[in-house]
Write an enzyme that holds these catalytic residues in place. Structure first.
Site, PDB file in Angstrom:
ATOM      1  N   GLU A   1      18.255 -18.311  -5.138  1.00 31.38           N
ATOM      2  CA  GLU A   1      17.919 -16.962  -5.629  1.00 31.38           C
ATOM      3  C   GLU A   1      17.515 -16.999  -7.106  1.00 31.38           C
ATOM      4  O   GLU A   1      16.563 -16.332  -7.519  1.00 31.38           O
ATOM      5  CB  GLU A   1      19.117 -16.017  -5.385  1.00 31.38           C
ATOM      6  CG  GLU A   1      18.976 -14.618  -5.949  1.00 31.38           C
ATOM      7  CD  GLU A   1      17.761 -13.849  -5.449  1.00 31.38           C
ATOM      8  OE1 GLU A   1      17.093 -14.287  -4.503  1.00 31.38           O
ATOM      9  OE2 GLU A   1      17.470 -12.812  -6.056  1.00 31.38           O
TER      10      GLU A   1
ATOM     11  N   LYS B   1       6.847  -4.472  -3.356  1.00 33.80           N
ATOM     12  CA  LYS B   1       8.272  -4.143  -3.211  1.00 33.80           C
ATOM     13  C   LYS B   1       8.672  -4.039  -1.747  1.00 33.80           C
ATOM     14  O   LYS B   1       9.802  -4.338  -1.380  1.00 33.80           O
ATOM     15  CB  LYS B   1       8.539  -2.811  -3.917  1.00 33.80           C
ATOM     16  CG  LYS B   1       9.996  -2.413  -3.961  1.00 33.80           C
ATOM     17  CD  LYS B   1      10.782  -3.333  -4.866  1.00 33.80           C
ATOM     18  CE  LYS B   1      12.258  -3.083  -4.844  1.00 33.80           C
ATOM     19  NZ  LYS B   1      13.010  -4.251  -5.341  1.00 33.80           N
TER      20      LYS B   1
ATOM     21  N   LYS C   1      13.945 -15.793  -8.523  1.00 32.84           N
ATOM     22  CA  LYS C   1      13.777 -14.765  -9.572  1.00 32.84           C
ATOM     23  C   LYS C   1      12.875 -15.291 -10.669  1.00 32.84           C
ATOM     24  O   LYS C   1      11.980 -14.596 -11.139  1.00 32.84           O
ATOM     25  CB  LYS C   1      15.129 -14.393 -10.206  1.00 32.84           C
ATOM     26  CG  LYS C   1      16.036 -13.444  -9.503  1.00 32.84           C
ATOM     27  CD  LYS C   1      15.569 -12.027  -9.353  1.00 32.84           C
ATOM     28  CE  LYS C   1      14.708 -11.821  -8.154  1.00 32.84           C
ATOM     29  NZ  LYS C   1      15.301 -11.525  -6.886  1.00 32.84           N
TER      30      LYS C   1
ATOM     31  N   ARG D   1       5.740  -0.535  -6.087  1.00 30.60           N
ATOM     32  CA  ARG D   1       5.688  -1.333  -4.860  1.00 30.60           C
ATOM     33  C   ARG D   1       4.714  -2.501  -4.973  1.00 30.60           C
ATOM     34  O   ARG D   1       4.726  -3.386  -4.134  1.00 30.60           O
ATOM     35  CB  ARG D   1       5.269  -0.434  -3.693  1.00 30.60           C
ATOM     36  CG  ARG D   1       6.255   0.682  -3.436  1.00 30.60           C
ATOM     37  CD  ARG D   1       5.630   1.740  -2.581  1.00 30.60           C
ATOM     38  NE  ARG D   1       5.290   1.218  -1.275  1.00 30.60           N
ATOM     39  CZ  ARG D   1       6.014   1.416  -0.184  1.00 30.60           C
ATOM     40  NH1 ARG D   1       7.101   2.112  -0.258  1.00 30.60           N
ATOM     41  NH2 ARG D   1       5.643   0.922   0.968  1.00 30.60           N
TER      42      ARG D   1
ATOM     43  N   HIS E   1      18.176 -37.617  -3.199  1.00 31.05           N
ATOM     44  CA  HIS E   1      17.413 -37.975  -2.004  1.00 31.05           C
ATOM     45  C   HIS E   1      15.932 -37.658  -2.169  1.00 31.05           C
ATOM     46  O   HIS E   1      15.216 -37.545  -1.174  1.00 31.05           O
ATOM     47  CB  HIS E   1      17.991 -37.259  -0.778  1.00 31.05           C
ATOM     48  CG  HIS E   1      19.398 -37.667  -0.482  1.00 31.05           C
ATOM     49  ND1 HIS E   1      19.715 -38.904   0.017  1.00 31.05           N
ATOM     50  CD2 HIS E   1      20.583 -37.033  -0.692  1.00 31.05           C
ATOM     51  CE1 HIS E   1      21.030 -39.010   0.149  1.00 31.05           C
ATOM     52  NE2 HIS E   1      21.583 -37.884  -0.286  1.00 31.05           N
TER      53      HIS E   1
ATOM     54  N   ASN F   1      -2.257   2.571   5.611  1.00 31.02           N
ATOM     55  CA  ASN F   1      -1.332   1.450   5.353  1.00 31.02           C
ATOM     56  C   ASN F   1      -1.177   0.681   6.653  1.00 31.02           C
ATOM     57  O   ASN F   1      -1.123   1.290   7.718  1.00 31.02           O
ATOM     58  CB  ASN F   1       0.051   1.954   4.962  1.00 31.02           C
ATOM     59  CG  ASN F   1       0.093   2.503   3.558  1.00 31.02           C
ATOM     60  OD1 ASN F   1      -0.915   2.494   2.853  1.00 31.02           O
ATOM     61  ND2 ASN F   1       1.242   3.005   3.159  1.00 31.02           N
ATOM     62  N   GLY F   2      -1.051  -0.628   6.575  1.00 31.77           N
ATOM     63  CA  GLY F   2      -0.844  -1.438   7.777  1.00 31.77           C
ATOM     64  C   GLY F   2      -2.022  -2.359   8.023  1.00 31.77           C
ATOM     65  O   GLY F   2      -2.894  -2.519   7.167  1.00 31.77           O
TER      66      GLY F   2
ATOM     67  N   GLU G   1       9.114 -15.677  -9.447  1.00 28.00           N
ATOM     68  CA  GLU G   1       8.348 -14.477  -9.116  1.00 28.00           C
ATOM     69  C   GLU G   1       7.994 -13.635 -10.340  1.00 28.00           C
ATOM     70  O   GLU G   1       6.950 -12.981 -10.336  1.00 28.00           O
ATOM     71  CB  GLU G   1       9.035 -13.636  -8.040  1.00 28.00           C
ATOM     72  CG  GLU G   1      10.304 -12.961  -8.459  1.00 28.00           C
ATOM     73  CD  GLU G   1      10.940 -12.169  -7.325  1.00 28.00           C
ATOM     74  OE1 GLU G   1      10.218 -11.634  -6.483  1.00 28.00           O
ATOM     75  OE2 GLU G   1      12.182 -12.079  -7.312  1.00 28.00           O
TER      76      GLU G   1
ATOM     77  N   CYS H   1       0.833  -1.206   0.000  1.00 29.83           N
ATOM     78  CA  CYS H   1       0.000   0.000   0.000  1.00 29.83           C
ATOM     79  C   CYS H   1       0.870   1.260   0.000  1.00 29.83           C
ATOM     80  O   CYS H   1       1.977   1.251   0.532  1.00 29.83           O
ATOM     81  CB  CYS H   1      -0.876   0.019   1.226  1.00 29.83           C
ATOM     82  SG  CYS H   1      -1.982  -1.379   1.319  1.00 29.83           S
TER      83      CYS H   1
ATOM     84  N   TRP I   1      -2.764  -2.785  -1.577  1.00 35.89           N
ATOM     85  CA  TRP I   1      -2.367  -4.188  -1.787  1.00 35.89           C
ATOM     86  C   TRP I   1      -3.205  -4.974  -0.798  1.00 35.89           C
ATOM     87  O   TRP I   1      -3.043  -4.840   0.418  1.00 35.89           O
ATOM     88  CB  TRP I   1      -0.883  -4.346  -1.507  1.00 35.89           C
ATOM     89  CG  TRP I   1      -0.317  -5.691  -1.828  1.00 35.89           C
ATOM     90  CD1 TRP I   1       0.090  -6.145  -3.045  1.00 35.89           C
ATOM     91  CD2 TRP I   1      -0.074  -6.762  -0.907  1.00 35.89           C
ATOM     92  NE1 TRP I   1       0.573  -7.431  -2.938  1.00 35.89           N
ATOM     93  CE2 TRP I   1       0.474  -7.831  -1.633  1.00 35.89           C
ATOM     94  CE3 TRP I   1      -0.277  -6.931   0.467  1.00 35.89           C
ATOM     95  CZ2 TRP I   1       0.836  -9.043  -1.045  1.00 35.89           C
ATOM     96  CZ3 TRP I   1       0.074  -8.135   1.051  1.00 35.89           C
ATOM     97  CH2 TRP I   1       0.627  -9.167   0.291  1.00 35.89           C
TER      98      TRP I   1
HETATM   99  C1  F6R Z   1      12.451 -10.912  -4.416  1.00 39.23           C
HETATM  100  C2  F6R Z   1      12.258  -9.885  -3.438  1.00 39.23           C
HETATM  101  C3  F6R Z   1      11.732 -10.273  -2.099  1.00 39.23           C
HETATM  102  C4  F6R Z   1      12.402  -9.436  -1.010  1.00 39.23           C
HETATM  103  C5  F6R Z   1      11.739  -9.699   0.336  1.00 39.23           C
HETATM  104  C6  F6R Z   1      12.440  -8.962   1.462  1.00 39.23           C
HETATM  105  O1  F6R Z   1      12.943 -10.389  -5.600  1.00 39.23           O
HETATM  106  O2  F6R Z   1      12.515  -8.754  -3.674  1.00 39.23           O
HETATM  107  O3  F6R Z   1      11.889 -11.628  -1.854  1.00 39.23           O
HETATM  108  O4  F6R Z   1      13.748  -9.749  -0.969  1.00 39.23           O
HETATM  109  O5  F6R Z   1      10.407  -9.316   0.286  1.00 39.23           O
HETATM  110  O6  F6R Z   1      12.413  -7.591   1.226  1.00 39.23           O
HETATM  111  P1  F6R Z   1      13.464  -6.624   1.865  1.00 39.23           P
HETATM  112  O7  F6R Z   1      14.788  -6.948   1.310  1.00 39.23           O
HETATM  113  O8  F6R Z   1      12.992  -5.255   1.476  1.00 39.23           O
HETATM  114  O9  F6R Z   1      13.419  -6.835   3.355  1.00 39.23           O
END
Ligand code: F6R
Length: 611
Positions: free
Chosen positions: A484, A606, A488, A27, A507, A102-103, A491, A2, A76
């Site tokens: 990772e 984000k 990527k 975001r 396994h 927000n929250g 997502e 949000c 969101w």
């Molecule tokens: C993936 C991604 C998320 C963040 C996670 C933590 O590309 O960006 O997995 O890494 O939400 O966010 P931060 O780093 O802002 O605490």
């Protein structure tokens, strides 16, 4: 997640609100809305989906030409579907106020039951509407909006950043905050409100950050801040760190591609002033924590930052021998905490606002642990909570998928581990540190070699974009790279991808392998190279298509791979930084071929400001 924008001044409020919301779009959100004030009247407009729908809705409205005060929101969904009715702003029965939030209000059910008894009618499924009714109810008694908001916050449990307008409070917007960021941008004859800097950076470089439990009255010329007990807050005006240019795509199709391409400079930037040459010590002047008695390190983070932490574990344990655990914040906060005054906790977060990590950090601080924060947002809640801050200065990252911030987090962890090792009189590892520093200094140019030769990666992405499932395998320090890379891919392309330690394949997961499930293997010269190669053979024997990402390969081994991406030679220790770039590009181009919304993948945000 949000986002909030508010404006009071002389400009058409709608322009500031829509511009601000567009800078928060990155975001991740699912609906948007604005409330505009004019002549003791408030008009609310909301639309589900993207901001463009809201823009269409308001474009011919008369009030947009004249209103100079308003609040806006992108939502969101947490409570209720992402529909227009659940979008913010929300109001009360008599529609005398408008509120964005927000929250999460944890006790919204209890409050709602009380308000229902008082005759309130609810139209949405949100927790925010409860707050709208609560404030309206208080206002009918005290006739002062700031006081009504303050009294309401005393009854609210949970997290909030609130922005409220009332028909009878002509010259003001009231804001309040607890465990969700909110800042007031200071202008000349105008003031701004935002949940994050990009929303207002086009208009001002000065802002006041509200502290938890504060409430403020914002007029066009003044800002009055009060603590929850009505005493005055003495918050300072601070300079904002971002330049508007950082929000441009600079000719790239997506922010993600731009941010991947910035990584050479991101590394140069983080090294600057900290690692000058392989012969010199790493300098980390900002780290003021006394590290002498640290007997244990705990790294706490989520998602991509958690993966950076896993690399950090390898690096720190290898160079210092200090036992290091890596914890996913959302798991850690519900466990018995064993941290104590001899524990160094490293909180890693791109945004510095991730609710789970913030909670975990508050918990370990109570146990007496020292806290180092590694973040891209020196202005964030987390940065303010830490005992020391390692600001990674990667520049604002707009794409939801973290790329350059991951790179900068890796580098911060390398530098920190070297810093610990060079200051540790128990072991003399000058020669080893010199080699590592030498390799780190070469990273920017090697990253750029990958970026300048990505045609093969683009071709391979096209070839594999039709597959529904992938397994990424690696061992040792690149196991987190496999995690990772898989994250990527899933997502942004929504393809099912799993990262696995290569040795664990037999396994269980090997049962799934056939020619419909490609296996991507990360190989680097070093102690586990031959082992990973054997695991590749095992996969190949099950007809899996094999993609290798390797820093060199003998001709005799080349043939087991269907496709091979060769990266510049690099030591195993530093190689996660190079392999990551290849995997980011693969994910980006596969998602692109599938026509996905690369920068704003569905359901993702984000900055994850709810637990
Ligand atoms: C993936 C991604 C998320 C963040 C996670 C933590 O590309 O960006 O997995 O890494 O939400 O966010 P931060 O780093 O802002 O605490």
């Amino acid at each position: 997640m949000c986002g909030i924008v508010g404006y009071i001044g002389e400009k058409p409020a709608i322009d500031v609100l829509l511009n601000g919301l567009s800078h928060l779009e990155y975001r991740g959100y699912d609906s948007a809305g604005v409330a505009l004030y004019e002549n003791s009247d408030i008009e609310i407009y909301k639309a589900s989906g993207k901001l463009i729908n809201l823009k269409e809705l308001v474009k011919d409205k008369e009030i947009c030409k004249t209103s100079k005060k308003g609040i806006g929101h992108i939502r969101w969904a947490t409570h209720g579907l992402p529909t227009t009715v659940n979008a913010h702003p929300h109001t009360c029965n008599c529609k005398s106020l408008a509120i964005v939030h927000n929250g999460i209000i944890e006790n919204f059910q209890e409050l709602k039951e009380e308000l229902l008894k008082l005759g309130c009618n609810f139209v949405s499924e949100t927790d925010t509407e409860v707050v709208a009714h609560l404030i309206a109810h208080k206002y009918t008694k005290c006739k002062d909006l700031l006081e009504a908001v303050r009294l309401s916050t005393l009854e609210i449990k949970g997290a909030y950043a609130l922005c409220v307008m009332h028909k009878n409070a002509e010259d003001e917007i009231i804001v309040a905050k607890r465990n969700a960021p909110l800042l007031i941008g200071i202008g000349e004859g105008e003031n701004f409100i935002a949940s994050d800097i990009p929303a207002i950076i086009d208009y001002t470089k000065k802002a006041i950050y509200l502290n938890d439990n504060q409430v403020a009255r914002v007029t066009k010329d003044t800002v009055e801040i009060y603590n929850s007990d009505k005493s005055q807050g003495n918050n300072k005006v601070e300079n904002l760190p971002f330049e508007p240019i950082s929000l441009s795509k600079m000719g790239y199709k997506h922010y993600m591609l731009k941010e991947i391409h910035e990584q050479g400079d991101v590394v140069r930037n983080i090294l600057s002033g900290r690692l000058i040459s392989a012969e010199e010590d790493v300098k980390l002047d900002n780290i003021t924590i006394d590290l002498k008695n640290i007997s244990r390190i705990q790294i706490i983070a989520c998602g991509t930052s958690y993966h950076a932490g896993l690399v950090g574990k390898y690096v720190i344990e290898d160079l210092t021998g200090i036992p290091t655990d890596v914890e996913a914040s959302s798991e850690y906060i519900y466990r018995n905490k064993t941290a104590n005054k001899n524990t160094l906790v490293i909180g890693i977060s791109q945004s510095g606002e991730t609710a789970d990590t913030i909670t975990a950090i508050k918990q370990v601080k109570e146990k007496g642990a020292k806290v180092l924060i590694i973040t891209n947002r020196p202005d964030s809640t987390m940065a303010r909570l830490g005992d020391s801050l390692f600001s990674i200065d990667a520049g604002i990252e707009v794409s939801v998928a973290a790329t350059k911030s991951y790179m900068a987090q890796l580098l911060a962890l390398y530098l920190f581990a070297i810093y610990l090792a060079q200051n540790n009189p128990r072991v003399d590892m000058k020669a080893k540190l010199k080699e590592i520093k030498h390799d780190i200094l070469q990273l920017p140019s090697k990253i750029e070699i990958i970026l300048n030769n990505k045609d093969e990666i683009i071709e391979i992405s096209k070839k594999y974009s039709g597959f529904k499932d992938f397994i990424f395998i690696a061992r040792g320090i690149n196991y987190p790279t496999a995690l990772e890379g898989a994250l990527k891919l899933k997502e942004i392309s929504y393809i099912n991808a799993t990262g696995y330690p290569a040795g664990e394949l037999k396994h269980g997961p090997i049962a799934m392998l056939d020619d419909s499930m490609p296996v991507l293997a990360i190989l680097n010269d070093g102690i586990v190279y031959d082992k990973v190669l054997s695991n590749c053979q095992e996969a190949r024997a099950r007809q899996a298509r094999l993609i290798g990402v390797a820093s060199g390969m003998d001709d005799k081994n080349k043939e087991i791979f269907n496709d091979l991406i060769i990266i510049p030679k690099i030591s195993d220790f530093v190689s996660p930084a190079l392999h990551a770039v290849v995997l980011q590009l693969l994910a980006y181009y596969i998602a692109g071929y599938l026509g996905k919304d690369v920068d704003q993948p569905r359901n993702l945000a984000k900055s994850v400001t709810v637990e």
